[in-house]
Design a protein around this motif. Structure first.
Motif, short mmCIF file in Angstrom:
data_model
loop_
_atom_site.label_atom_id
_atom_site.label_comp_id
_atom_site.label_asym_id
_atom_site.label_seq_id
_atom_site.Cartn_x
_atom_site.Cartn_y
_atom_site.Cartn_z
N HIS A 63 1.67 -25.45 -1.71
CA HIS A 63 1.08 -24.34 -2.47
C HIS A 63 1.86 -23.04 -2.23
N LEU A 64 2.34 -22.87 -1.00
CA LEU A 64 3.17 -21.70 -0.74
C LEU A 64 4.49 -21.82 -1.49
N ARG A 65 4.98 -23.04 -1.59
CA ARG A 65 6.26 -23.27 -2.28
C ARG A 65 6.17 -22.92 -3.77
N ARG A 115 9.29 -33.42 12.22
CA ARG A 115 10.49 -32.87 11.55
C ARG A 115 11.52 -32.44 12.60
N LEU A 116 11.03 -31.78 13.64
CA LEU A 116 11.93 -31.30 14.69
C LEU A 116 12.64 -32.47 15.36
N ASN A 117 11.88 -33.50 15.70
CA ASN A 117 12.46 -34.66 16.37
C ASN A 117 13.38 -35.47 15.45
N THR A 133 2.22 -16.12 12.96
CA THR A 133 3.64 -16.24 13.36
C THR A 133 4.38 -17.20 12.45
N GLU A 134 3.75 -18.31 12.08
CA GLU A 134 4.44 -19.28 11.20
C GLU A 134 4.71 -18.67 9.82
N LEU A 135 3.77 -17.86 9.36
CA LEU A 135 3.99 -17.21 8.05
C LEU A 135 5.11 -16.17 8.15
C1 LIG Z 1 13.99 -29.82 9.91
C2 LIG Z 1 12.87 -29.04 9.28
C3 LIG Z 1 12.83 -28.87 7.90
C4 LIG Z 1 11.80 -28.11 7.31
N1 LIG Z 1 11.78 -27.97 5.94
C5 LIG Z 1 10.82 -27.21 5.35
C6 LIG Z 1 10.77 -27.04 3.95
O1 LIG Z 1 11.62 -27.53 3.19
N2 LIG Z 1 9.75 -26.30 3.42
C7 LIG Z 1 8.80 -25.72 4.22
O2 LIG Z 1 7.89 -25.05 3.69
N3 LIG Z 1 8.84 -25.84 5.55
C8 LIG Z 1 9.80 -26.58 6.15
N4 LIG Z 1 9.80 -26.73 7.51
C9 LIG Z 1 8.84 -25.97 8.33
C10 LIG Z 1 7.52 -26.69 8.66
O3 LIG Z 1 7.78 -27.95 9.19
C11 LIG Z 1 6.63 -26.83 7.44
O4 LIG Z 1 6.45 -25.57 6.82
C12 LIG Z 1 5.24 -27.36 7.81
O5 LIG Z 1 5.35 -28.57 8.49
C13 LIG Z 1 4.41 -27.53 6.55
O6 LIG Z 1 3.15 -28.03 6.84
P1 LIG Z 1 1.86 -27.10 6.86
O7 LIG Z 1 1.74 -26.39 5.57
O8 LIG Z 1 0.72 -27.93 7.31
O9 LIG Z 1 2.28 -26.05 7.98
P2 LIG Z 1 1.38 -25.01 8.82
O10 LIG Z 1 1.66 -25.27 10.24
O11 LIG Z 1 -0.01 -25.02 8.38
O12 LIG Z 1 2.08 -23.62 8.48
C14 LIG Z 1 1.67 -22.81 7.38
C15 LIG Z 1 2.87 -22.39 6.58
O13 LIG Z 1 3.75 -21.60 7.35
C16 LIG Z 1 5.09 -21.82 6.93
N5 LIG Z 1 5.86 -22.38 8.06
C17 LIG Z 1 5.38 -23.07 9.11
N6 LIG Z 1 6.37 -23.38 9.96
C18 LIG Z 1 7.50 -22.87 9.42
C19 LIG Z 1 8.86 -22.86 9.82
N7 LIG Z 1 9.28 -23.44 10.98
N8 LIG Z 1 9.77 -22.27 9.02
C20 LIG Z 1 9.40 -21.68 7.85
N9 LIG Z 1 8.12 -21.65 7.43
C21 LIG Z 1 7.18 -22.24 8.20
C22 LIG Z 1 5.03 -22.84 5.80
O14 LIG Z 1 5.01 -22.15 4.58
C23 LIG Z 1 3.71 -23.55 6.08
O15 LIG Z 1 3.13 -24.12 4.94
C24 LIG Z 1 10.81 -27.50 8.12
C25 LIG Z 1 10.86 -27.69 9.51
C26 LIG Z 1 11.87 -28.45 10.08
C27 LIG Z 1 11.91 -28.62 11.58
#
Ligand SMILES: Cc1cc2nc3c(=O)[nH]c(=O)nc-3n(C[C@H](O)[C@H](O)[C@H](O)COP(=O)(O)OP(=O)(O)OC[C@H]3O[C@@H](n4cnc5c(N)ncnc54)[C@H](O)[C@@H]3O)c2cc1C
Length: 439
Positions: free
Chosen positions: A237-239, A331-333, A261-263
Motif C-alpha cells: 500500500h505504501l508502494r 530478507r536480510l538473511n 523509525t522504519e518509516l
Molecule cells: C534485501 C532487502 C530488500 C528489500 N526490498 C524492499 C522493497 O523492495 N520494498 C520495500 O518496501 N521494502 C523493502 N525492504 C524493506 C523491508 O523488508 C520491507 O519494507 C518490509 O519487510 C515490508 O513489510 P511490512 O510492510 O510488514 O513492514 P513493516 O515492518 O510493517 O514496516 C512498515 C513500512 O516501513 C517501510 N520499511 C520497513 N523497513 C524498511 C527498510 N529496511 N527500508 C525501507 N523501508 C522500510 C516499508 O514501507 C514498510 O512497509 C527490503 C529489505 C531487505 C533486507
C-alpha cells in the motif's frame, strides 16, 4: 479511450498514489477552480518488460483502478484510463480536451523523473502548467540536509534531523473530500482489461489497508520474528499509495517509536536515490565495484529456488516465490547469504527481488541490498556475515516459520547445506578485504 470535451479541465495524473483521500496533487487540482478529471496510464515502458504475466503488482493496480473508478462514478465523475506509452498518450489527451493544468505527485526514480520532464516540456509548448507535489514521503529532496546543506548519507544523523524538522504541518492530511464537488461530471469510461494488456488475474487477496494500534504497540518486540504477524504488511500500500504516509506517521507517533523509525528509513532511501541516482546501477561507494563476484549459475538457481540447505534462507525464498512477500528478517538473511556466502553480485539478487516482490520499490530494495553488500551509504560493514543458523535459532526458535514454508524440512528430501558456513564466511571476508585493499 475516446473521451473528449470542450471544457477546460484540470487533470490529476495518478501514478504511485492510487487514492482519493489525503492526496496532495488531487487536493491542489480540486482547488484550482477548474473541473477535475483523474487519469491513470498503464505504462507499456514499465509493463512490457515484465516476464511474469501473472504479475501481482499489475493485478493489484488493476484492482485499485476499478475501486477508484467505483468511487469516482459515485461522485458522478470518471477515471480516464489509458494503456500505452506516456508521451503519445499525453499528445492524445491534449487533443481530446483543453487542459487548464496537470497536477501530479512527484516520483523520485530516474525513469519517472525523465518521463515527467518530457511531459512537462510537451505541456509547456502549449502553455499548460505541470504541477508536481510531495506526497509519497514526509520530507523529500532538500528538506532534510546537513548543516552544510548536503544530503545525508548516514541514517542516524538523518533520522535526528528528520525528527527535529517534523512539525504537525508535515503530517496534516489534505482534506480532498471537502472539494469533491469539483470533479467534472461525466459518464464512467471503460478500463482496459488485464487480458487486453496480456496479463492474467491472480487468485489471491492482498493485505488490509490499515493496521491496528495494538499491532503497533507490540511492533518493537515482534517485528523480528518471522513466524508472527508482527509487522504491518502495509508495504504494497505504501508502494502504490493506497495508504497515506501522513496518516501512518501520525499513527506511528501515537503508538510506536520503532515503527516510526522504519518509516524514516523509507524516506531516507528515497532521498538517497533522488540525490545519488548512480546507486540504481552502481555501488554507492565506488571502490566496492572491485569485488570479484563468482556468480555461479548453479548457486544462483539454488538460492532462487530456496534449496540452499539453510532453512531460514530457504523459507524466505520460498515465501517470496509463493506469495511475493518476505519477512524483513528473512530478507536480510537471504540477501546476506546470496552476496557473502555465495559471492553473487548484489545486483543479481536485487533484480530477482525486483521481479518477485509485490512491494518492490527501487529505492528501498536497492538501499537494502547495498546495505547488506556493504557498498551502500551507512551500510553494514563488509566483514559482517549473517550466520543463518544462529539467526534462525534467535528469531525462529520453534522453527515455526521454517516449517511453514519448507514442508519437507527434517526429511531426507531437504538438501544438506550447499556450503559450509565458517568456510564461506572467511572466503567472503578475504575476498572483500583484498578487493578493498583492507588489511
Ligand atoms: C534485501 C532487502 C530488500 C528489500 N526490498 C524492499 C522493497 O523492495 N520494498 C520495500 O518496501 N521494502 C523493502 N525492504 C524493506 C523491508 O523488508 C520491507 O519494507 C518490509 O519487510 C515490508 O513489510 P511490512 O510492510 O510488514 O513492514 P513493516 O515492518 O510493517 O514496516 C512498515 C513500512 O516501513 C517501510 N520499511 C520497513 N523497513 C524498511 C527498510 N529496511 N527500508 C525501507 N523501508 C522500510 C516499508 O514501507 C514498510 O512497509 C527490503 C529489505 C531487505 C533486507
Amino acid at each position: 479511450m475516446t473521451f473528449s470535451t470542450d471544457q477546460p479541465i484540470a487533470l490529476c495524473w495518478l501514478r504511485r498514489d492510487l487514492r482519493l483521500d489525503d492526496n496532495a496533487a488531487l487536493y491542489h487540482a480540486l482547488k484550482s477552480g477548474h473541473p477535475v478529471l483523474a487519469v491513470f496510464i498503464f505504462d507499456r515502458i514499465i509493463l512490457d518488460p515484465l516476464s511474469d504475466r501473472h504479475d501481482r503488482r499489475v493485478a493489484f493496480i488493476h484492482q485499485q483502478i476499478h475501486a477508484l473508478q467505483d468511487q469516482l462514478t459515485q461522485l458522478g465523475s470518471t477515471l480516464l484510463v489509458y494503456y500505452g506509452e506516456p508521451l503519445p498518450i499525453w499528445k492524445q489527451i491534449m487533443q481530446a480536451m483543453p487542459l487548464a493544468g496537470v497536477y501530479t505527485n512527484a516520483d523520485y526514480e530516474t525513469y519517472a523523473k525523465e518521463r515527467d520532464q518530457q511531459v512537462q516540456q510537451l505541456l509547456a509548448e502549449q502553455g499548460i502548467g505541470f504541477h508536481a507535489y510531495k506526497d509519497q514521503t514526509i520530507f523529500d529532496t532538500d528538506e532534510v540536509l546537513t548543516d552544510a546543506k548536503k544530503p545525508y548519507s548516514v541514517f542516524g544523523a538523518y533520522q535526528r534531523k528528520w525528527k527535529a524538522n517534523l512539525t504537525d504541518f508535515y503530517v496534516r492530511s489534505y482534506p480532498t473530500q471537502n472539494y469533491f464537488n469539483s470533479f467534472y461530471k461525466t459518464a464512467a469510461q471503460a478500463i482496459p482489461s488485464l487480458a487486453s494488456m496480456k496479463f492474467k488475474p491472480v487468485n489471491e487477496s492482498f493485505p488490509a489497508t490499515q493496521v491496528s494500534d495494538q499491532l503497533l504497540e507490540h511492533y518493537a518486540k515482534n517485528r523480528d520474528k518471522p513466524a508472527l504477524e508482527g509487522t504491518t504488511q502495509l508495504s504494497i500500500h505504501l508502494r502504490f499509495g493506497t495508504i497515506s504516509i501522513r496518516q501512518l506517521v501520525r499513527q506511528a507517533q501515537a503508538h510506536s517509536e520503532r515503527f516510526l523509525t522504519e518509516l524514516i528509513w523509507r524516506d531516507f532511501y528515497f532521498q538517497i536515490l533522488d540525490h545519488f541516482p548512480h546507486v540504481e546501477h552502481k555501488p554507492f561507494r565506488p571502490n566496492y565495484e572491485a569485488v570479484p563476484w563468482l556468480n555461479r549459475e548453479e548457486d544462483i538457481e539454488r538460492w532462487q529456488q530456496g534449496m540452499t540447505g539453510y532453512p531460514l534462507v530457504d523459507a524466505g525464498m520460498r515465501q517470496l516465490n509463493q506469495v511475493g512477500w518476505m519477512h524483513n528478517r528473512a530478507r536480510l538473511n537471504a540477501a546476506s547469504f546470496c552476496i557473502k556466502h555465495l559471492l553473487i553480485d548484489w545486483r543479481i539478487g536485487e533484480a530477482y527481488f525486483a521481479q518477485k516482490l509485490r512491494d518492490y520499490d527501487l529505492a528501498a530494495n536497492n538501499g537494502n541490498w547495498q546495505w547488506v553488500a556493504g557498498s551502500g551509504n551507512d551500510a553494514s560493514p563488509f566483514f559482517r556475515v549473517f550466520n543463518p543458523v544462529s539467526q534462525a535459532k534467535t528469531f525462529d526458535p520453534k522453527e515455526a516459520y521454517i516449517r511453514e514454508w519448507i514442508p519437507e524440512y527434517g526429511t531426507p528430501d531437504y538438501p544438506k547445506p550447499m556450503i559450509e558456513h565458517t568456510f564461506a564466511r572467511q572466503r567472503a571476508i578475504d575476498t572483500y578485504r583484498k578487493a578493498l585493499n583492507r588489511t
